[in-house]
Design a protein around this motif. Structure first.
Motif, PDB file in Angstrom:
ATOM      1  N   VAL A   7       0.847  -1.194   0.000  1.00 16.67           N
ATOM      2  CA  VAL A   7       0.000   0.000   0.000  1.00 16.67           C
ATOM      3  C   VAL A   7       0.880   1.240   0.000  1.00 16.67           C
ATOM      4  O   VAL A   7       1.979   1.245   0.538  1.00 16.67           O
ATOM      5  N   ASP A   8       0.380   2.291  -0.616  1.00 17.74           N
ATOM      6  CA  ASP A   8       0.991   3.610  -0.549  1.00 17.74           C
ATOM      7  C   ASP A   8       0.082   4.451   0.334  1.00 17.74           C
ATOM      8  O   ASP A   8      -1.133   4.483   0.117  1.00 17.74           O
ATOM      9  N   VAL A   9       0.666   5.136   1.327  1.00 22.26           N
ATOM     10  CA  VAL A   9      -0.117   5.868   2.313  1.00 22.26           C
ATOM     11  C   VAL A   9       0.310   7.328   2.347  1.00 22.26           C
ATOM     12  O   VAL A   9       1.500   7.627   2.483  1.00 22.26           O
ATOM     13  N   MET A  10      -0.644   8.227   2.225  1.00 22.35           N
ATOM     14  CA  MET A  10      -0.406   9.665   2.333  1.00 22.35           C
ATOM     15  C   MET A  10      -1.215  10.179   3.515  1.00 22.35           C
ATOM     16  O   MET A  10      -2.445  10.132   3.479  1.00 22.35           O
ATOM     17  N   PRO A  11      -0.562  10.622   4.589  1.00 23.54           N
ATOM     18  CA  PRO A  11      -1.299  11.068   5.779  1.00 23.54           C
ATOM     19  C   PRO A  11      -1.886  12.471   5.620  1.00 23.54           C
ATOM     20  O   PRO A  11      -1.268  13.349   5.025  1.00 23.54           O
ATOM     21  N   TYR A  12      -3.087  12.649   6.176  1.00 24.11           N
ATOM     22  CA  TYR A  12      -3.782  13.939   6.163  1.00 24.11           C
ATOM     23  C   TYR A  12      -4.337  14.231   7.543  1.00 24.11           C
ATOM     24  O   TYR A  12      -4.645  13.318   8.305  1.00 24.11           O
ATOM     25  N   ILE A  14      -7.435  15.655   9.887  1.00 25.04           N
ATOM     26  CA  ILE A  14      -8.871  15.377   9.783  1.00 25.04           C
ATOM     27  C   ILE A  14      -9.598  16.419   8.927  1.00 25.04           C
ATOM     28  O   ILE A  14     -10.622  16.133   8.331  1.00 25.04           O
ATOM     29  N   ASP A  15      -9.029  17.632   8.821  1.00 25.30           N
ATOM     30  CA  ASP A  15      -9.665  18.675   8.008  1.00 25.30           C
ATOM     31  C   ASP A  15      -9.298  18.562   6.528  1.00 25.30           C
ATOM     32  O   ASP A  15      -9.698  19.388   5.711  1.00 25.30           O
ATOM     33  N   GLY A  16      -8.524  17.518   6.175  1.00 27.74           N
ATOM     34  CA  GLY A  16      -8.189  17.292   4.777  1.00 27.74           C
ATOM     35  C   GLY A  16      -6.866  17.873   4.334  1.00 27.74           C
ATOM     36  O   GLY A  16      -6.456  17.668   3.192  1.00 27.74           O
ATOM     37  N   GLN A  17      -6.179  18.582   5.203  1.00 25.98           N
ATOM     38  CA  GLN A  17      -4.880  19.154   4.851  1.00 25.98           C
ATOM     39  C   GLN A  17      -3.789  18.089   4.977  1.00 25.98           C
ATOM     40  O   GLN A  17      -3.797  17.306   5.930  1.00 25.98           O
ATOM     41  N   PRO A  18      -2.846  18.068   4.046  1.00 30.66           N
ATOM     42  CA  PRO A  18      -1.782  17.068   4.148  1.00 30.66           C
ATOM     43  C   PRO A  18      -0.860  17.361   5.332  1.00 30.66           C
ATOM     44  O   PRO A  18      -0.614  18.511   5.674  1.00 30.66           O
ATOM     45  N   HIS A  45       9.601  13.235  11.979  1.00 29.09           N
ATOM     46  CA  HIS A  45       8.731  12.777  13.068  1.00 29.09           C
ATOM     47  C   HIS A  45       7.427  12.192  12.510  1.00 29.09           C
ATOM     48  O   HIS A  45       6.990  11.118  12.930  1.00 29.09           O
ATOM     49  N   ASN A  46       6.805  12.892  11.579  1.00 26.71           N
ATOM     50  CA  ASN A  46       5.541  12.423  11.008  1.00 26.71           C
ATOM     51  C   ASN A  46       5.714  11.116  10.248  1.00 26.71           C
ATOM     52  O   ASN A  46       4.872  10.218  10.341  1.00 26.71           O
TER      53      ASN A  46
END
Length: 81
Positions: A7-12, A14-18, A45-46
């Motif tokens: 899987v490729d994962v891009m974290p955001y 909750i308001d939709g901002q990356p 860190h992220n």
């Protein structure tokens, strides 16, 4: 290889901002590596938080792409043809 085990994962947020991450998604440069020393502290860190959660849920991180994870045991699954 085509196994359907990664899987490729891009974290955001909750308001939709990356979330601040080491490089652009699908950027194939040194910045995308998990061990790249010049990434900002917050991006590092992220990416570490993301890695911890994915490992906790049975995935193995790929060294050269902070966003890519393979399901543990993927090597034993035959290729799809």
């Amino acid at each position: 290889f085509r196994r359907g085990m990664g899987v490729d994962v891009m974290p955001y947020y909750i308001d939709g901002q990356p979330i601040k991450i080491p490089s652009f998604y699908q950027e194939h440069t040194l910045r995308a590596r998990r061990d790249y020393p010049e990434n900002s502290a917050s991006a590092y860190h992220n990416s570490q938080l993301l890695e911890q959660e994915m490992v906790k849920n049975g995935f193995v991180p790929q060294k050269d792409k902070w966003w890519h994870f393979d399901l543990k045991g993927w090597e034993s699954v035959p290729d799809l043809e």
